[in-house]
Design a protein around this motif. Structure first.
Motif, PDB file in Angstrom:
ATOM      1  N   LYS A 138      18.501 -21.648  49.639  1.00 43.40           N
ATOM      2  CA  LYS A 138      19.669 -21.600  48.758  1.00 43.40           C
ATOM      3  C   LYS A 138      19.871 -22.801  47.838  1.00 43.40           C
ATOM      4  CE  LYS A 138      22.080 -18.162  51.478  1.00 43.40           C
ATOM      5  NZ  LYS A 138      21.152 -17.155  50.944  1.00 43.40           N
ATOM      6  N   GLY A 139      18.745 -23.243  47.246  1.00 44.79           N
ATOM      7  CA  GLY A 139      18.895 -24.103  46.082  1.00 44.79           C
ATOM      8  C   GLY A 139      18.893 -25.604  46.249  1.00 44.79           C
ATOM      9  N   GLN A 140      17.951 -26.126  47.015  1.00 43.20           N
ATOM     10  CA  GLN A 140      17.809 -27.594  47.074  1.00 43.20           C
ATOM     11  C   GLN A 140      16.668 -28.035  46.154  1.00 43.20           C
ATOM     12  OE1 GLN A 140      17.539 -25.644  49.927  1.00 43.20           O
ATOM     13  NE2 GLN A 140      19.710 -25.811  50.456  1.00 43.20           N
ATOM     14  N   ALA A 141      16.681 -29.319  45.796  1.00 40.41           N
ATOM     15  CA  ALA A 141      15.624 -29.845  44.921  1.00 40.41           C
ATOM     16  C   ALA A 141      14.278 -29.792  45.642  1.00 40.41           C
ATOM     17  CB  ALA A 141      15.954 -31.284  44.535  1.00 40.41           C
ATOM     18  N   SER A 142      13.257 -29.421  44.900  1.00 39.32           N
ATOM     19  CA  SER A 142      11.899 -29.330  45.463  1.00 39.32           C
ATOM     20  C   SER A 142      11.048 -30.452  44.855  1.00 39.32           C
ATOM     21  CB  SER A 142      11.302 -27.963  45.122  1.00 39.32           C
ATOM     22  OG  SER A 142      10.709 -28.003  43.831  1.00 39.32           O
ATOM     23  N   PRO A 143       9.786 -30.559  45.271  1.00 39.45           N
ATOM     24  CA  PRO A 143       8.943 -31.626  44.718  1.00 39.45           C
ATOM     25  C   PRO A 143       8.732 -31.543  43.208  1.00 39.45           C
ATOM     26  CG  PRO A 143       7.906 -30.661  46.653  1.00 39.45           C
ATOM     27  CD  PRO A 143       9.097 -29.817  46.338  1.00 39.45           C
ATOM     28  N   THR A 144       8.912 -30.329  42.631  1.00 38.27           N
ATOM     29  CA  THR A 144       8.698 -30.221  41.187  1.00 38.27           C
ATOM     30  C   THR A 144      10.014 -30.172  40.391  1.00 38.27           C
ATOM     31  OG1 THR A 144       8.379 -27.843  41.467  1.00 38.27           O
ATOM     32  CG2 THR A 144       6.385 -29.168  41.273  1.00 38.27           C
ATOM     33  N   SER A 145      11.146 -30.339  41.080  1.00 37.72           N
ATOM     34  CA  SER A 145      12.437 -30.357  40.364  1.00 37.72           C
ATOM     35  C   SER A 145      12.511 -31.571  39.438  1.00 37.72           C
ATOM     36  CB  SER A 145      13.601 -30.450  41.356  1.00 37.72           C
ATOM     37  OG  SER A 145      13.674 -29.299  42.150  1.00 37.72           O
ATOM     38  N   ARG A 146      13.213 -31.390  38.334  1.00 34.05           N
ATOM     39  CA  ARG A 146      13.402 -32.512  37.400  1.00 34.05           C
ATOM     40  C   ARG A 146      14.241 -33.592  38.077  1.00 34.05           C
ATOM     41  NH1 ARG A 146      13.917 -29.889  31.731  1.00 34.05           N
ATOM     42  NH2 ARG A 146      12.865 -27.919  32.086  1.00 34.05           N
ATOM     43  N   SER A 147      14.070 -34.824  37.632  1.00 35.89           N
ATOM     44  CA  SER A 147      14.748 -35.945  38.297  1.00 35.89           C
ATOM     45  C   SER A 147      16.270 -35.881  38.146  1.00 35.89           C
ATOM     46  CB  SER A 147      14.215 -37.279  37.784  1.00 35.89           C
ATOM     47  OG  SER A 147      14.460 -37.365  36.410  1.00 35.89           O
ATOM     48  N   ASP A 148      16.753 -35.159  37.109  1.00 34.61           N
ATOM     49  CA  ASP A 148      18.200 -35.062  36.928  1.00 34.61           C
ATOM     50  C   ASP A 148      18.744 -33.686  37.298  1.00 34.61           C
ATOM     51  OD1 ASP A 148      17.036 -33.634  34.922  1.00 34.61           O
ATOM     52  OD2 ASP A 148      18.183 -34.531  33.284  1.00 34.61           O
ATOM     53  N   PHE A 149      17.986 -32.942  38.064  1.00 38.85           N
ATOM     54  CA  PHE A 149      18.385 -31.573  38.415  1.00 38.85           C
ATOM     55  C   PHE A 149      19.452 -31.596  39.513  1.00 38.85           C
ATOM     56  CE2 PHE A 149      17.451 -27.494  40.730  1.00 38.85           C
ATOM     57  CZ  PHE A 149      18.020 -26.676  39.768  1.00 38.85           C
ATOM     58  N   GLU A 150      20.648 -31.156  39.137  1.00 39.39           N
ATOM     59  CA  GLU A 150      21.772 -31.243  40.072  1.00 39.39           C
ATOM     60  C   GLU A 150      21.805 -30.048  41.014  1.00 39.39           C
ATOM     61  OE1 GLU A 150      25.269 -31.696  37.675  1.00 39.39           O
ATOM     62  OE2 GLU A 150      24.414 -33.421  36.613  1.00 39.39           O
ATOM     63  N   THR A 151      21.824 -30.342  42.301  1.00 42.25           N
ATOM     64  CA  THR A 151      21.943 -29.282  43.308  1.00 42.25           C
ATOM     65  C   THR A 151      23.012 -29.713  44.312  1.00 42.25           C
ATOM     66  OG1 THR A 151      20.416 -30.180  44.966  1.00 42.25           O
ATOM     67  CG2 THR A 151      19.425 -28.955  43.152  1.00 42.25           C
ATOM     68  N   SER A 152      23.323 -28.842  45.277  1.00 42.89           N
ATOM     69  CA  SER A 152      24.363 -29.189  46.254  1.00 42.89           C
ATOM     70  C   SER A 152      23.964 -30.406  47.089  1.00 42.89           C
ATOM     71  CB  SER A 152      24.643 -27.994  47.154  1.00 42.89           C
ATOM     72  OG  SER A 152      23.444 -27.566  47.745  1.00 42.89           O
ATOM     73  N   THR A 153      22.662 -30.582  47.290  1.00 46.58           N
ATOM     74  CA  THR A 153      22.226 -31.733  48.103  1.00 46.58           C
ATOM     75  C   THR A 153      21.798 -32.926  47.245  1.00 46.58           C
ATOM     76  OG1 THR A 153      20.063 -30.692  48.221  1.00 46.58           O
ATOM     77  CG2 THR A 153      21.496 -30.418  50.138  1.00 46.58           C
ATOM     78  N   THR A 154      21.668 -32.706  45.951  1.00 45.72           N
ATOM     79  CA  THR A 154      21.357 -33.826  45.039  1.00 45.72           C
ATOM     80  C   THR A 154      22.326 -33.735  43.859  1.00 45.72           C
ATOM     81  OG1 THR A 154      19.680 -32.466  43.929  1.00 45.72           O
ATOM     82  CG2 THR A 154      18.883 -33.983  45.624  1.00 45.72           C
ATOM     83  N   PRO A 155      23.625 -34.045  44.102  1.00 44.02           N
ATOM     84  CA  PRO A 155      24.636 -33.831  43.040  1.00 44.02           C
ATOM     85  C   PRO A 155      24.369 -34.622  41.767  1.00 44.02           C
ATOM     86  CG  PRO A 155      25.577 -34.912  44.999  1.00 44.02           C
ATOM     87  CD  PRO A 155      24.193 -34.520  45.352  1.00 44.02           C
ATOM     88  N   GLU A 156      23.586 -35.691  41.876  1.00 53.10           N
ATOM     89  CA  GLU A 156      23.248 -36.446  40.662  1.00 53.10           C
ATOM     90  C   GLU A 156      21.763 -36.297  40.326  1.00 53.10           C
ATOM     91  OE1 GLU A 156      24.597 -40.451  41.049  1.00 53.10           O
ATOM     92  OE2 GLU A 156      26.640 -39.826  41.530  1.00 53.10           O
ATOM     93  N   GLY A 157      21.123 -35.294  40.913  1.00 50.51           N
ATOM     94  CA  GLY A 157      19.690 -35.091  40.705  1.00 50.51           C
ATOM     95  C   GLY A 157      18.894 -35.845  41.749  1.00 50.51           C
ATOM     96  N   PRO A 158      17.644 -35.466  41.969  1.00 53.69           N
ATOM     97  CA  PRO A 158      16.833 -36.154  42.987  1.00 53.69           C
ATOM     98  C   PRO A 158      16.494 -37.601  42.624  1.00 53.69           C
ATOM     99  CG  PRO A 158      15.602 -34.306  42.019  1.00 53.69           C
ATOM    100  CD  PRO A 158      16.961 -34.304  41.389  1.00 53.69           C
ATOM    101  N   LYS A 159      16.647 -37.940  41.348  1.00 53.69           N
ATOM    102  CA  LYS A 159      16.416 -39.315  40.879  1.00 53.69           C
ATOM    103  C   LYS A 159      15.030 -39.836  41.233  1.00 53.69           C
ATOM    104  CE  LYS A 159      21.173 -40.918  40.688  1.00 53.69           C
ATOM    105  NZ  LYS A 159      22.163 -41.813  41.237  1.00 53.69           N
TER     106      LYS A 159
END
Ligand code: SF4
Length: 281
Positions: free
Chosen positions: A123-144
């Protein structure tokens, strides 16, 4: 096609995985394969369900471990067509180590990664290919952190075939997977397969508008390693097509003289291999 099972996919309507699977089935049929000689191995994730929806031998395995299973199948039965499927989470996170080693062994199988740049099944967490600023429930400011470049990882690991396709560009995707199947060695295809439910950034529109097709670049020669490197490391553009192909590739089983059907129990081994397992436990 013959490769479609009678199971109804439970993927969300519009999911890119439909197109990815259809192209894989088309490519298998175009290369003269049939369900009797095809083995599909998948890991965990939305992509992992593919073995159920395809009519072939299949194994829905453990998270991130599809490639070692595929390697085992190919070593036991080099005559069988092995297709391995997975997602970006499955393949480039928990399975990243296996990816590097399957690539460098050059096992003769095709690996299609349905890259939607997110964990869909959970249900929508950042993956290894997510953009660094991709906001998800577990990375509200992006995975950075910068995303993994799977094509560069493959190149650095000594890949003999590297390609990228887009699930919605049906004909082109099937054609690229077909080239991967026909390649003598590890055929790696990173397939952009949009997650319509959880990723509103890497959408169909985004890929449609931004992907550059290498087919239109007459100067690109996939057998030229330096040209491949340039395209793969290009930080400004994303490409579809065959980036790299080593024409002199020799698959692992041929390098090591595995040419027969090894699935027969050799002389001297217990008649029923399961006896050995029972004895052990
Ligand atoms: Fe596809 Fe995303 Fe739905 Fe999973 S959650 S089936 S990846 S659209």
């Amino acid at each position: 096609t013959d490769f479609k099972s009678d199971k109804q996919p439970t993927w969300c309507p519009g999911c890119g995985d439909f197109g990815t699977m259809n192209g894989m089935m088309k490519a298998l049929a175009n290369t003269g394969n049939d369900p009797d000689n095809t083995f599909v191995v998948a890991g965990i994730g939305c992509s992992g369900k593919i073995g159920t929806y395809m009519h072939s031998y299949a194994l829905h395995g453990v998270h991130g471990r599809a490639l070692p299973v595929g390697t085992g199948v190919k070593m036991a039965r080099p005559d069988i067509e092995v297709m391995v499927a997975g997602g970006d989470g499955d393949g480039y996170s928990i399975g990243a180590g296996h990816f590097v080693h399957a690539v460098r062994r050059n096992v003769d199988m095709t690996y299609c990664v349905m890259d939607n740049r997110i964990y869909g099944l959970t249900k929508g967490q950042a993956s290894p290919t997510s953009r660094s600023d991709f906001e998800t429930s577990t990375t509200p400011e992006g995975p950075k952190q910068p995303p993994v470049n799977p094509l560069a990882l493959a190149l650095a690991s000594g890949a003999s075939f590297i390609a990228q396709s887009f699930s919605s560009d049906a004909m082109r995707h099937a054609e690229i997977v077909q080239k991967a199947i026909e390649h003598d060695g590890f055929g790696f295809v990173n397939v952009f397969s949009p997650c319509v439910t959880f990723n509103d950034v890497d959408t169909y529109d985004y890929f449609r508008d931004s992907l550059v097709d290498l087919q239109e670049d007459e100067d690109h020669d996939p057998t030229d390693y330096e040209a491949a490197k340039e395209v793969i490391l290009d930080a400004d553009k994303e490409y579809q097509g065959v980036m790299y192909q080593d024409e002199n590739s020799v698959p692992y089983h041929e390098q090591h003289g595995v040419t027969e059907d090894m699935s027969e129990i050799p002389d001297g081994a217990p008649e029923d291999a399961m006896d050995l397992v029972r004895e052990f436990y």
